[in-house]
Design a protein around this motif. Structure first.
Motif, PDB file in Angstrom:
ATOM      1  N   ASN A 231       0.842  -1.193   0.000  1.00 52.69           N
ATOM      2  CA  ASN A 231       0.000   0.000   0.000  1.00 52.69           C
ATOM      3  C   ASN A 231       0.882   1.250   0.000  1.00 52.69           C
ATOM      4  N   PRO A 232       0.919   1.956  -1.141  1.00 57.96           N
ATOM      5  CA  PRO A 232       1.788   3.144  -1.247  1.00 57.96           C
ATOM      6  C   PRO A 232       1.421   4.251  -0.265  1.00 57.96           C
ATOM      7  N   PHE A 233       0.266   4.117   0.389  1.00 55.34           N
ATOM      8  CA  PHE A 233      -0.161   5.116   1.380  1.00 55.34           C
ATOM      9  C   PHE A 233       0.945   5.351   2.421  1.00 55.34           C
ATOM     10  N   TYR A 234       1.586   4.264   2.899  1.00 54.07           N
ATOM     11  CA  TYR A 234       2.585   4.403   3.960  1.00 54.07           C
ATOM     12  C   TYR A 234       3.823   5.155   3.465  1.00 54.07           C
ATOM     13  N   ALA A 235       4.163   4.946   2.182  1.00 54.78           N
ATOM     14  CA  ALA A 235       5.317   5.659   1.622  1.00 54.78           C
ATOM     15  C   ALA A 235       4.977   7.148   1.523  1.00 54.78           C
ATOM     16  N   ARG A 236       3.739   7.445   1.130  1.00 58.21           N
ATOM     17  CA  ARG A 236       3.358   8.857   1.011  1.00 58.21           C
ATOM     18  C   ARG A 236       3.265   9.494   2.403  1.00 58.21           C
ATOM     19  N   LEU A 237       2.850   8.676   3.378  1.00 55.11           N
ATOM     20  CA  LEU A 237       2.814   9.170   4.762  1.00 55.11           C
ATOM     21  C   LEU A 237       4.240   9.517   5.206  1.00 55.11           C
ATOM     22  N   ALA A 238       5.191   8.628   4.881  1.00 55.55           N
ATOM     23  CA  ALA A 238       6.599   8.861   5.235  1.00 55.55           C
ATOM     24  C   ALA A 238       7.090  10.175   4.607  1.00 55.55           C
ATOM     25  N   GLU A 239       6.764  10.358   3.318  1.00 51.50           N
ATOM     26  CA  GLU A 239       7.181  11.579   2.614  1.00 51.50           C
ATOM     27  C   GLU A 239       6.631  12.819   3.317  1.00 51.50           C
ATOM     28  N   GLY A 240       5.333  12.761   3.625  1.00 54.56           N
ATOM     29  CA  GLY A 240       4.668  13.888   4.276  1.00 54.56           C
ATOM     30  C   GLY A 240       5.280  14.180   5.633  1.00 54.56           C
ATOM     31  N   VAL A 241       5.580  13.104   6.381  1.00 56.98           N
ATOM     32  CA  VAL A 241       6.138  13.280   7.724  1.00 56.98           C
ATOM     33  C   VAL A 241       7.524  13.921   7.630  1.00 56.98           C
ATOM     34  N   ARG A 252       0.969  19.901   8.911  1.00 59.79           N
ATOM     35  CA  ARG A 252      -0.360  19.344   8.716  1.00 59.79           C
ATOM     36  C   ARG A 252      -0.556  19.130   7.221  1.00 59.79           C
ATOM     37  N   PHE A 253      -1.003  17.934   6.866  1.00 56.89           N
ATOM     38  CA  PHE A 253      -1.268  17.721   5.434  1.00 56.89           C
ATOM     39  C   PHE A 253      -2.408  16.711   5.263  1.00 56.89           C
ATOM     40  N   GLU A 254      -2.921  16.655   4.050  1.00 62.56           N
ATOM     41  CA  GLU A 254      -4.018  15.726   3.768  1.00 62.56           C
ATOM     42  C   GLU A 254      -3.479  14.532   3.008  1.00 62.56           C
ATOM     43  N   LEU A 255      -4.056  13.374   3.274  1.00 60.24           N
ATOM     44  CA  LEU A 255      -3.592  12.157   2.613  1.00 60.24           C
ATOM     45  C   LEU A 255      -4.755  11.196   2.436  1.00 60.24           C
ATOM     46  N   ARG A 256      -4.783  10.550   1.266  1.00 60.13           N
ATOM     47  CA  ARG A 256      -5.857   9.589   1.029  1.00 60.13           C
ATOM     48  C   ARG A 256      -5.272   8.184   0.934  1.00 60.13           C
ATOM     49  N   ARG A 262     -10.009   5.941   2.485  1.00 68.32           N
ATOM     50  CA  ARG A 262     -10.191   6.898   3.583  1.00 68.32           C
ATOM     51  C   ARG A 262      -9.347   8.140   3.341  1.00 68.32           C
ATOM     52  N   ASP A 263      -9.915   9.265   3.745  1.00 63.97           N
ATOM     53  CA  ASP A 263      -9.174  10.521   3.653  1.00 63.97           C
ATOM     54  C   ASP A 263      -8.761  10.939   5.051  1.00 63.97           C
ATOM     55  N   PHE A 264      -7.508  11.352   5.169  1.00 65.58           N
ATOM     56  CA  PHE A 264      -7.010  11.749   6.485  1.00 65.58           C
ATOM     57  C   PHE A 264      -6.469  13.170   6.461  1.00 65.58           C
ATOM     58  N   VAL A 265      -6.611  13.839   7.618  1.00 62.94           N
ATOM     59  CA  VAL A 265      -5.810  15.028   7.860  1.00 62.94           C
ATOM     60  C   VAL A 265      -4.744  14.567   8.846  1.00 62.94           C
ATOM     61  N   VAL A 266      -3.485  14.756   8.461  1.00 63.32           N
ATOM     62  CA  VAL A 266      -2.384  14.238   9.280  1.00 63.32           C
ATOM     63  C   VAL A 266      -1.696  15.402   9.987  1.00 63.32           C
TER      64      VAL A 266
END
Ligand code: ADP
Length: 521
Positions: A231-241, A252-256, A262-266
């Motif tokens: 799930n590439p979501f975790y890689a995009r989460l890593a990038e955002g973090v 603060r950023f948004e991620l789907r 699911r849509d998240f505000v991180v």
């Protein structure tokens, strides 16, 4: 060194070993029993104050009292008794004979238990602060000697460090329990990462949101997780973090998550402290999917009102202008005009029906469970839909099995389901195409399907087709208006009836949409 000296040293050594013990009760028990034994006392008690030296945290070795008496006794002893005196004066006391010492208060509850004649009472200091009092008692007068007193003072001194450790540990544990309760209780997903972006802590809400178990994620780096969980979501989460840690103004950023939709505000908080090993990054994930859905709905509504409704209204208005001018000059309106006006109205009507469907889905109206004849259902729907099939000069082929058994369910909602499927087949098939409907029963299931010879759905978009508001993007259907709501409603109604929806589709060749329902008796 005589025997008694040896045992005294042994006691001090043993008390020193308590440093490694982190259990507060254990430290107190062992300190009391070791000193009681060593000085030959008949009983030992311990009053432990909290870290501020104010309230009683533990009253140990008074297990012969019931809880109520224990409370009264401890309060009286602390207020009036010898322990109170030791606390107030912050110095030890040695009573040779309680009968002649006014500092000794005899409590009613004690009378039968043990007649105390001699007492040794020493204060406990932790970093110069009074933290407790240990009392040793004996039924004989003059049992305790000044040497005993010094020994017990040394024991108290020795035990104080262990006491401090255990009290600190106790506090850390209590804080950890509080933190755990907070983590378990909050609805936001929470992740704590180390500086290598490995997951060190994850709360139950995050596990539910991600659809994973603790074992799936704990200890893994986010980029590794992206591969492991595909799930590439975790890689995009890593990038955002990483970006948020670099630029704290943008934490603060948004991620789907496309997999769980699911849509998240991180929110990212870097809690790395210089000079400590305990650095980390706290990530709070707020599930804003329903808000996003609402926003999408709002956009659709506005689009529909501004484009899909405005257009047919404009057409109607133009025709009316022409007809009004013609009627004024005594000319009969062209029937083609009327026909086109009717089409515009029909388009508006179907858009409004769609809007009402959305409203109804959000209200989650309960389903009816009434028996009905499947032929009635199919005929009612065909009655609704045949005009639009005709208007598109499409052919309608029916392949309906005879002798179908009655079904149970919500007739009106199922009629909307079939209408939706036929409407889509008509909409997404060019003029002159063929729409085939089929119905049959097999293995206690009633199956209905609609096949068309239309545009089909691109393979890479098929997985999302039942998602609310999803519309396939392809050049061939770009001119067709819609809300992307119909199929999600179909799915919902069928699943609430205990059935399932399915489809097969090939771009450029056509689609078949169908469902089955359990035949309930
Ligand atoms: P709408 O038709 O209002 O857009 P639906 O939920 O009914 O919404 O359908 C969702 C999407 O699925 C459509 O936008 C279209 O891209 C695709 N679709 C549905 N039925 C068909 C069909 N029979 N043929 C081709 N595409 C279809």
């Amino acid at each position: 060194m005589n025997v008694s000296d040896k045992s005294h040293v042994e006691m001090l050594v043993q008390i020193a070993r308590l440093l490694a013990t982190l259990d507060l009760d254990d430290v107190l028990w062992q300190t009391i029993s070791l000193t009681t034994q060593t000085v030959g006392a008949a009983r030992g008690t311990f009053f432990l104050l909290d870290e501020h030296g104010e309230t009683l945290q533990r009253f140990i070795a008074a297990q012969n009292y019931d809880p109520e008496t224990r409370q009264i006794v401890s309060r009286r002893i602390l207020e009036q008794g010898l322990a109170g005196w030791v606390m107030a004066h912050q110095q030890s006391a040695l009573i040779d004979d309680t009968a002649t010492d006014p500092r000794w208060v005899v409590l009613d509850a004690e009378k039968e238990l043990l007649r105390v004649r001699s007492v040794l009472c020493v204060p406990f200091f932790v970093e110069g602060e009074l933290r407790g009092v240990m009392t040793l008692e004996h039924p004989q007068p003059r049992h305790f000697t000044p040497e005993h007193l010094r020994l017990v003072e040394a024991a108290a001194h020795q035990a104080a460090a262990s006491l401090r450790n255990a009290q600190l540990f106790d506090r850390v544990q209590a804080q950890q329990r509080q933190l755990q309760a907070v983590l378990d209780g909050i609805s936001e997903g929470l992740l704590v990462l180390d500086t290598e972006l490995c997951v060190r802590l994850v709360n139950p809400a995050a596990l539910t949101l991600f659809g994973v178990t603790e074992a799936d994620v704990l200890g893994f780096n986010l980029e590794v997780l992206a591969e492991q969980l595909a799930n590439p979501f975790y890689a995009r989460l890593a990038e955002g973090v990483k970006a948020a840690v670099q630029d704290t103004a943008n934490n603060r950023f948004e991620l789907r998550d496309d997999l769980t939709k699911r849509d998240f505000v991180v929110n990212v908080a870097n809690v790395s402290a210089k000079r400590t090993a305990e650095s980390g990054i706290v990530i709070a994930l707020n599930d804003v999917s329903s808000l996003k859905d609402l926003t999408r709905l709002k956009t659709h509504m506005i689009q529909m009102a501004s484009h899909d409704l405005k257009n047919p209204i404009g057409v109607l208005r133009n025709y009316l202008d022409v007809i009004r001018a013609e009627v004024k000059s005594g000319v009969l309106p062209d029937p083609m005009f009327l026909e086109n006006m009717y089409k515009s109205l029909a388009r508006m009507e179907s858009l409004v029906v769609n809007l009402l469907d959305i409203q109804r889905a959000e209200d989650a109206e309960p389903l009816k469970r009434e028996p009905f004849d499947p032929y009635d259902l199919i005929n009612a729907s065909l009655e609704d839909m045949t005009p639009s099939v005709r208007m598109r000069q499409q052919s309608l082929v029916q392949n309906i099995q005879p002798n179908l058994r009655p079904l149970k369910g919500d007739f009106d909602r199922l009629r909307e389901v079939i209408n939706n499927l036929i409407d889509n087949a008509v909409k997404y098939t060019p003029d002159g195409g063929t729409i085939s409907i089929s119905a049959y029963a097999e293995d206690e299931r009633f199956t209905f399907s609609v096949k068309d010879t239309g545009y089909g759905i691109p393979a890479d978009q098929q997985a999302s087709i039942f998602q609310p508001y999803f519309r396939a993007t392809q050049a061939s259907t770009a001119h067709i208006s819609g809300t992307g709501v119909g199929l999600s409603l179909v799915k919902e109604v069928i699943e609430r009836h205990g059935g399932q929806v399915w489809f097969i589709s090939k771009e450029g060749q056509g689609s078949t949409f169908g469902f089955w329902l359990p035949i309930l008796t």
